[in-house]
Design a protein around this motif. Structure first.
Motif, PDB file in Angstrom:
ATOM      1  N   VAL A   1       0.847  -1.188   0.000  1.00 55.47           N
ATOM      2  CA  VAL A   1       0.000   0.000   0.000  1.00 55.47           C
ATOM      3  C   VAL A   1       0.885   1.241   0.000  1.00 55.47           C
ATOM      4  CG1 VAL A   1      -1.683   1.323   1.278  1.00 55.47           C
ATOM      5  CG2 VAL A   1      -1.892  -1.162   1.163  1.00 55.47           C
ATOM      6  N   GLN A   2       0.566   2.144  -0.888  1.00 55.64           N
ATOM      7  CA  GLN A   2       1.292   3.418  -0.933  1.00 55.64           C
ATOM      8  C   GLN A   2       0.332   4.560  -0.646  1.00 55.64           C
ATOM      9  OE1 GLN A   2       3.151   3.380  -4.870  1.00 55.64           O
ATOM     10  NE2 GLN A   2       5.116   2.860  -3.928  1.00 55.64           N
ATOM     11  N   LEU A   3       0.810   5.512   0.115  1.00 50.90           N
ATOM     12  CA  LEU A   3       0.026   6.690   0.456  1.00 50.90           C
ATOM     13  C   LEU A   3       0.679   7.892  -0.217  1.00 50.90           C
ATOM     14  CD1 LEU A   3      -0.366   5.945   4.258  1.00 50.90           C
ATOM     15  CD2 LEU A   3      -2.098   5.598   2.486  1.00 50.90           C
ATOM     16  N   VAL A   4      -0.117   8.681  -0.905  1.00 51.75           N
ATOM     17  CA  VAL A   4       0.408   9.852  -1.599  1.00 51.75           C
ATOM     18  C   VAL A   4      -0.394  11.077  -1.163  1.00 51.75           C
ATOM     19  CG1 VAL A   4       0.867  10.934  -3.815  1.00 51.75           C
ATOM     20  CG2 VAL A   4       1.111   8.455  -3.571  1.00 51.75           C
ATOM     21  N   TYR A  92       2.677  17.491   6.254  1.00 53.61           N
ATOM     22  CA  TYR A  92       1.463  16.775   6.609  1.00 53.61           C
ATOM     23  C   TYR A  92       1.455  15.404   5.955  1.00 53.61           C
ATOM     24  CZ  TYR A  92      -0.487  20.930   8.776  1.00 53.61           C
ATOM     25  OH  TYR A  92      -0.703  21.991   9.619  1.00 53.61           O
ATOM     26  N   TYR A  93       1.107  14.401   6.763  1.00 54.11           N
ATOM     27  CA  TYR A  93       1.064  13.011   6.315  1.00 54.11           C
ATOM     28  C   TYR A  93      -0.284  12.394   6.685  1.00 54.11           C
ATOM     29  CZ  TYR A  93       6.194  13.515   6.705  1.00 54.11           C
ATOM     30  OH  TYR A  93       7.506  13.927   6.609  1.00 54.11           O
ATOM     31  N   CYS A  94      -0.647  11.363   5.962  1.00 55.00           N
ATOM     32  CA  CYS A  94      -1.785  10.560   6.387  1.00 55.00           C
ATOM     33  C   CYS A  94      -1.310   9.127   6.603  1.00 55.00           C
ATOM     34  CB  CYS A  94      -2.922  10.609   5.377  1.00 55.00           C
ATOM     35  SG  CYS A  94      -2.623   9.661   3.880  1.00 55.00           S
ATOM     36  N   ASN A  95      -2.068   8.406   7.402  1.00 56.00           N
ATOM     37  CA  ASN A  95      -1.777   6.998   7.656  1.00 56.00           C
ATOM     38  C   ASN A  95      -2.917   6.431   8.474  1.00 56.00           C
ATOM     39  OD1 ASN A  95      -0.357   4.483   7.952  1.00 56.00           O
ATOM     40  ND2 ASN A  95       1.566   5.622   7.818  1.00 56.00           N
ATOM     41  N   SER A 104       3.534   2.094   5.295  1.00 49.60           N
ATOM     42  CA  SER A 104       4.746   2.877   5.054  1.00 49.60           C
ATOM     43  C   SER A 104       4.352   4.332   4.843  1.00 49.60           C
ATOM     44  CB  SER A 104       5.479   2.354   3.819  1.00 49.60           C
ATOM     45  OG  SER A 104       5.925   1.034   4.026  1.00 49.60           O
ATOM     46  N   TRP A 105       5.124   5.227   5.403  1.00 50.81           N
ATOM     47  CA  TRP A 105       4.813   6.640   5.288  1.00 50.81           C
ATOM     48  C   TRP A 105       5.036   7.146   3.866  1.00 50.81           C
ATOM     49  CZ3 TRP A 105       2.377   9.072   9.114  1.00 50.81           C
ATOM     50  CH2 TRP A 105       2.434   8.521  10.393  1.00 50.81           C
TER      51      TRP A 105
END
Length: 115
Positions: A1-4, A92-95, A104-105
């Motif tokens: 899973v990738q977060l963008v 700013y990040y999401c998770n 993974s961040w």
């Protein structure tokens, strides 16, 4: 899973931004998702969460200025930020939110509030 994460930028005090966090794969159905931020010289901190049922929780007195939302069909989490202040300057990040296992961040998105 990738977060963008996306949507950050330079904004004047009192301005608004809308951040987006797109995730690859279908991960959102029951996970609690959150927005985190890391200011210069500080640790990353969770400040907004949204449960699978849509209930939201905010920390640090941000309720009223910030609004977290999600679109499970689009695998996307949003953060509407209004009345921005210089102290909101951060990456700013999401998770996910514990107890859900963190992914993974992503690279985060820079928000700079300055005149």
């Amino acid at each position: 899973v990738q977060l963008v994460e996306s949507g950050g930028g330079l904004v004047q005090p009192g301005g608004s931004l809308r951040l987006s966090c797109a995730a690859s794969g279908s991960i959102f159905t029951d996970n609690t998702m959150g927005w985190y931020r890391q200011a210069p010289g500080k640790e990353r901190e969770l400040f907004a969460s949204i449960f699978g049922n849509g209930v939201t929780v905010y920390r640090g007195g941000l309720k009223g200025r910030f609004t977290i939302s999600r679109d499970n069909a689009k695998n996307t989490v949003y953060l509407q930020m209004n009345s921005l202040k210089p102290e909101d300057t951060a990456v700013y990040y999401c998770n996910t939110v514990p107890p859900f296992a963190l992914y993974s961040w992503g690279q985060g998105t820079q928000v700079t509030v300055s005149s």
